[in-house]
Every structure is written in C-alpha cells, then in structure tokens.
Design an enzyme around this catalytic site. Structure first.
Site, PDB file in Angstrom:
ATOM      1  N   GLY A  39       0.283  69.461  43.175  1.00 40.19           N
ATOM      2  CA  GLY A  39       1.030  68.211  43.301  1.00 40.19           C
ATOM      3  C   GLY A  39       2.030  67.985  42.173  1.00 40.19           C
ATOM      4  CG  ASP A  65      -8.039  69.873  42.922  1.00 38.03           C
ATOM      5  OD1 ASP A  65      -9.128  70.442  42.714  1.00 38.03           O
ATOM      6  OD2 ASP A  65      -7.389  69.307  42.024  1.00 38.03           O
ATOM      7  N   GLY A 115     -12.303  68.259  41.348  1.00 35.72           N
ATOM      8  CA  GLY A 115     -11.592  67.369  42.266  1.00 35.72           C
ATOM      9  C   GLY A 115     -11.559  65.970  41.687  1.00 35.72           C
ATOM     10  NE  ARG A 163     -33.988  70.144  33.828  1.00 34.66           N
ATOM     11  CZ  ARG A 163     -34.974  69.302  33.509  1.00 34.66           C
ATOM     12  NH1 ARG A 163     -34.852  68.017  33.767  1.00 34.66           N
ATOM     13  NH2 ARG A 163     -36.073  69.749  32.931  1.00 34.66           N
TER      14      ARG A 163
HETATM   15  O1  F6P Z   1      -6.198  72.642  39.331  1.00 31.90           O
HETATM   16  C1  F6P Z   1      -6.868  71.521  39.729  1.00 31.90           C
HETATM   17  C2  F6P Z   1      -8.035  71.290  38.832  1.00 31.90           C
HETATM   18  O2  F6P Z   1      -8.847  72.426  38.869  1.00 31.90           O
HETATM   19  C3  F6P Z   1      -8.836  70.048  39.140  1.00 31.90           C
HETATM   20  O3  F6P Z   1      -9.773  70.187  40.164  1.00 31.90           O
HETATM   21  C4  F6P Z   1      -9.468  69.758  37.810  1.00 31.90           C
HETATM   22  O4  F6P Z   1      -9.778  68.412  37.720  1.00 31.90           O
HETATM   23  C5  F6P Z   1      -8.407  70.164  36.852  1.00 31.90           C
HETATM   24  O5  F6P Z   1      -7.623  71.123  37.498  1.00 31.90           O
HETATM   25  C6  F6P Z   1      -8.909  70.739  35.548  1.00 31.90           C
HETATM   26  O6  F6P Z   1      -7.815  71.024  34.745  1.00 31.90           O
HETATM   27  P1  F6P Z   1      -7.824  71.846  33.393  1.00 31.90           P
HETATM   28  O7  F6P Z   1      -8.016  73.293  33.720  1.00 31.90           O
HETATM   29  O8  F6P Z   1      -6.488  71.596  32.803  1.00 31.90           O
HETATM   30  O9  F6P Z   1      -8.967  71.331  32.598  1.00 31.90           O
END
Ligand code: F6P
Length: 361
Positions: free
Chosen positions: A112, A136, A179, A277
């Site tokens: 996005g 995502d 996500g 857990r």
């Molecule tokens: O690319 C999307 C995503 O994997 C999301 O699902 C997640 O919240 C985010 O990126 C994590 O980002 P980073 O690798 O920058 O911690």
C-alpha cells in the site's frame, strides 16, 4: 536493438515472490528488447542513484529465492531521513536520476505505501507501473497479492504444529499473526489450520465471548484451544478508547509495550483458569522460498508488466482480477486498503464450522 529503458525497485516490507517477480519483469522485458536496471534498497537507491544492471546472469537462479536481490527499505521519496538534516523531500533527486538514465518507466514492487509513493512520483512526471506485493494481501484493486500464499502456508503450518503441543498440555495457545490493519493472513491461516478462535482488526472482539468460546470447548472435553490473533486485532473496549484518543495516544492505548498476544493470553488465563501460552510468528512469515502459487502469480504479474511497458501503458498497477492481469489506475489504488469484508466466504465458512470471532455473530 534496445527499444526502451526501465528502472525497477522493491519497496516496503519484503515478501516471498519478489525475486520471482523481478525475474518475470526482467526476462520478459529482455525478450521484448527492453533493458532493465534495478535500484537498490527501495526508493533510497533511486534518489541516491545506486543500481545494478538486471542482465540475464542476474536474473538466473532467483525464482525460488526468498527476500529481494535488490534489497528494500520503507523510505519514502518525499520524506526521506537524511542524517542531521532530518527528513528531506528527495523527489527532485528521484526525477533527476530517472532522467539521467533516460528511463521510459519506473517499475515499483510494493504494498500500500509503495502505491502511494509511486503515485507521488507519477505526479512529478515519471512514468510508473506498480506490482502488488505484501504478505498482508491488503492492496486495493487486486484479488490477491504475491507473498500472501507463502505467508499463509507458514502460519498454517505453525497452527498445525501448535495443535499437538496445546493438546498434550491442555493449554490455550494464542498465536500472533502479522497484519496490523487487515486480518487476511490470520483469517486464511486460522481457517486452514482449524483455529478455534480467530481475531482480526475488522471484527472488534469481546473478551467475554472469547473466554466463553474457550470454556465451552473445555466443558465439551476438548482440553485445549488455539486462538489465531492478528497483530492489529482490538477488543471492543480498545476500539472505543482508540476512537476517543488522539492519534498520539493510540499506541499506548493499544499496548506498544506489551504485545497484543501476551495481553490477550494473560486475560484469558485469568478468566478461564486454563494455562495459556503465546507464540508470535513475526518475520518468519516473510522469510524463505515462495510457494508454487506465489511463483506463478509473481511470474504472471511480472511478465504482464513487461507487456504494459511495451505498450506504454503507464500510471497503473498490474492487478489480478479473476484469471486475468489487468491495469488498474494508480490514481484509484493509491491511499486505499482492501480490508476483509464481513460477509467474506472464509468468515461464513469458519462460523459454520464453529469458529468464534469473539463477537456475537
Ligand atoms: O509487510 C507487511 C508487514 O509484514 C506487516 O504485516 C507487519 O505489520 C509489518 O510488515 C512489519 O514490518 P517491519 O518488518 O518493518 O517490522
């Protein structure tokens, strides 16, 4: 004879299938007499003019590789961190480097955020085409993004494996799945892995309903439960607090210091008296070799992209709609997000097999 010159970059979080897509664009471009260079580390490579030539030798042997051979970053051209200068608008450098290489088009592979950044560069006069990638699956305008199928397979396998240990120890296991804004991954893996409770950002949950679902299983003699939790899922109360709070306060209300899964597991243990857990899958979901479905999708999108470059069809994202790869105007895509519709077939099917979404549905 070379007919066109193209620059390509990968931006945002990486995902399996990026290299397959780079290969798809590159190999198809070569057969159409289009030369491709690859900018390194996302938009940063474009503004710093760091690139490699994507000739045949660079494109060989990468179909099955995870990650991206070009590197990636979350840098935005209009707000790029520049040391002591803070963040700087680097779009003029992006334009200058594009022109210096006599590019006919810039291909941006991303989610996005990348769609928005590509659109910004389009407004500066660059010809741009994008491909939709992200685990995502939340890019608007396409049925699916590459990377999603692989991440779903990884998360499903994790849920499968958690079942046996949860059952042996009679525990509740909360598995946190990536996500932040949409629940596609937790939903897909949750349904495929037979999670007992699935919590996603699109459906605010009631903790009492979740506890009830877990206890009901316990009364039925099922002495374990698996809760698939999107990292962005919020309870009804948390949504209310978030809506009241100013943006600054949101992260504290939603628990920046304690993970959502830990918070939920603690509450469930208190409420059900069942040992709980947490497993957070994190970046495991983005690593490793892409599934055959993602390789196919990335190859299909990449080669369709080369055809669009040949036709001079710019300002679009190459989207999947049914069996076809179609151009969707970036103007329409940028700034939108594809969330899970509440009447989605996966939700309906899950409810019918007894899965709880923590709501009254
Ligand atoms: O690319 C999307 C995503 O994997 C999301 O699902 C997640 O919240 C985010 O990126 C994590 O980002 P980073 O690798 O920058 O911690």
């Amino acid at each position: 004879m070379v007919k066109k010159f193209v620059g390509l970059l990968t931006s945002g979080g990486d995902c399996p299938g990026l290299n397959a897509a780079i290969r798809g664009v590159g190999k198809a471009a070569h057969s159409l007499d289009i030369q491709v260079i690859g900018y390194l580390d996302g938009f940063r490579g474009l503004v710093e003019n760091r690139f490699i030539r994507l000739d045949s030798s660079r494109l060989s042997g990468i179909l099955t590789l995870g990650g991206t051979i070009l590197g990636t970053s979350r840098d935005k051209p209009h707000k790029m961190p520049a040391g002591e200068l803070g963040t700087v608008d680097m779009r003029p450098f992006a334009v200058a480097n594009y022109e210096q290489q006599h590019l006919d088009c810039l291909v941006c592979l991303g989610g996005g955020g990348t769609q928005k950044n590509a659109r910004r560069l389009m407004k500066e006069g660059l010809n741009v085409i994008t491909l939709p990638k992200t685990i995502d699956n939340d890019v608007w305008g396409t049925d699916v993004t590459f990377g999603f199928d692989t991440a779903m397979a990884i998360a499903t396998e994790a849920i499968d494996r958690l079942h046996s240990t949860a059952e042996s120890h009679h525990r509740v296991i909360v598995v946190e799945i990536m996500g932040h804004n949409t629940g596609w991954l937790a939903l897909g893996a949750g349904v495929a892995g037979g999670a007992d409770v699935i919590l996603i950002p699109e459906i605010p949950y009631d903790i009492d309903v979740v506890a009830e679902a877990v206890l009901r299983r316990s009364y039925m003699g099922k002495r374990f439960s698996i809760v698939a939790l999107s990292e962005g899922a919020l309870s009804v109360d948390e949504v209310e607090q978030r809506d009241k709070a100013k943006k600054k306060a949101i992260s504290s209300t939603t628990g920046a210091t304690e993970s959502v899964s830990l918070r939920l597991a603690r509450r469930l243990e208190e409420m059900t008296r069942l040992e709980s857990r947490v497993t957070s899958l994190g970046h495991l979901q983005r690593g490793g070799t892409p599934t055959p479905a993602d390789r196919l999708l990335a190859t299909k999108l990449g080669t369709a992209c080369a055809r669009m470059i040949e036709a001079g069809q710019y300002g679009v994202m190459v989207a999947v709609q049914g069996d076809a790869c179609v151009p969707v105007s970036l103007k329409k895509v940028a700034g939108k997000r594809k969330t899970v519709p509440l009447d989605h077939a996966w939700i309906e099917a899950a409810r019918l097999v007894g899965t709880s979404f923590g709501d009254q549905g």
